[in-house]
Design an enzyme around this catalytic site. Sequence first.
Site, PDB file in Angstrom:
ATOM      1  N   HIS A 164      42.724  42.136  33.845  1.00 49.23           N
ATOM      2  CA  HIS A 164      42.150  41.156  34.776  1.00 49.23           C
ATOM      3  C   HIS A 164      42.046  39.742  34.177  1.00 49.23           C
ATOM      4  O   HIS A 164      40.973  39.150  34.122  1.00 49.23           O
ATOM      5  CB  HIS A 164      40.772  41.624  35.256  1.00 49.23           C
ATOM      6  CG  HIS A 164      40.797  42.904  36.016  1.00 49.23           C
ATOM      7  ND1 HIS A 164      39.693  43.409  36.646  1.00 49.23           N
ATOM      8  CD2 HIS A 164      41.789  43.805  36.239  1.00 49.23           C
ATOM      9  CE1 HIS A 164      40.004  44.556  37.226  1.00 49.23           C
ATOM     10  NE2 HIS A 164      41.282  44.817  36.986  1.00 49.23           N
ATOM     11  N   GLU A 258      40.966  40.612  48.685  1.00 47.26           N
ATOM     12  CA  GLU A 258      40.392  39.550  49.512  1.00 47.26           C
ATOM     13  C   GLU A 258      41.248  38.297  49.536  1.00 47.26           C
ATOM     14  O   GLU A 258      41.788  37.869  48.514  1.00 47.26           O
ATOM     15  CB  GLU A 258      39.010  39.141  48.970  1.00 47.26           C
ATOM     16  CG  GLU A 258      37.942  40.190  49.111  1.00 47.26           C
ATOM     17  CD  GLU A 258      36.583  39.702  48.648  1.00 47.26           C
ATOM     18  OE1 GLU A 258      35.639  40.524  48.654  1.00 47.26           O
ATOM     19  OE2 GLU A 258      36.449  38.507  48.277  1.00 47.26           O
TER      20      GLU A 258
END
Length: 385
Positions: A164, A258
């Site tokens: 990440h 998202e």
Amino acid sequence: MIRFLSAILIPTLAWAEVPQGPPNADFTPAFAEQTRAPALPRTPVTTEVFADGLENPWGIAALGNGQFLVTERPGRMRLINADGRISAPIPGLPDVFDSGQGGLLDVAVSPFFARDRTVFWTYAKPVGNGAATAAARGVLGTDGRLSDVRDIFVQEPAVRGGRHFGSRVIPMADGTVWITTGDRGAGDSGTLVQDITTTHGKVIRVNADGTVPADNPFVGQDGDDRIWSLGHRNMQGAAVDADGTLWTVEHGPRGGDELNQPRAGRNYGWPVVSYGINYQGSDVGAGAARAPDFTEPVYYWDPVIAPGGMMFYDGDHADWQGDLLIGSLNPGALVRLKMQDGRVLGEERLLTDAGRIRDVEVLTDGSVMVLTDASRGKVLRLTPG
């Protein structure tokens, strides 16, 4: 040598929604078409291989003369010529943390590249016993070398692990630079993401020399002045629309990818709320999709698309004008979203058999370049219509 791959003529059909399987979570969206928007009519497209033989390509940037810069995650940047020939690695890059999802990541060029030859990139930077997302800049000489290389942002604090990192970089004509970061795989324990003194899971805005713009929302407060917005999980896509507004797309866990329009000082909720669930099936945070203190995503996917890079379409194909094109790593596709007044009206999946699509670049002639993330990755040219 450019090789013809396929010509795809797809009949004009419309489904209730894009076929994608059942959701992982049972949350109700906050408003109509926040998820599973109606399927758009299928677009006829032609696809060809522009270049291949790249090792896990991550970012692509057009130089405006038929040439492109492409990054390879192990730490190489290359020039691709107008005929598809790939150069030797460009000298002058810093060392990268090439582990897990880390390595050399995004690349972008100055809005005034023809004059200043400035290149920006993001990478996983080795720091002590850990690593951090970093953004750097340099000057690409006519001799094919990078010079005057310097970091303009380094994520703090550096942590161990290879997950990440984000990240995208967008230099703007006003002299500012957008940078996206990830939560570094912290999950539910990601207190750093909600901490405005750290740069984990944040949209970052700096000047091109790394200094802080005076109008950033946390200037003069107790937080890191470089932060624009917070509460993000792993933003691997970012793009600016025709009005100059930033949009980002981020990975959720199981469900909950998202699309956001980050606003100054806003908090987008991770890891307190999410429209997904943890990989092992447990709740994220307290098991809520939203809460009053957090800004809603414009759109979300469940199951995920595992988003890569994205770009707004401003080419010659009239039906796509203003649409958002997003690379999907899993299940793999080019995702097109029809946008109007900041909302998603419909969705289409293209290149569903092309594998993991890592980045997208829209060209002035209306065609679209996409990167496939593989050990022998390709640059594909897609032409709609």
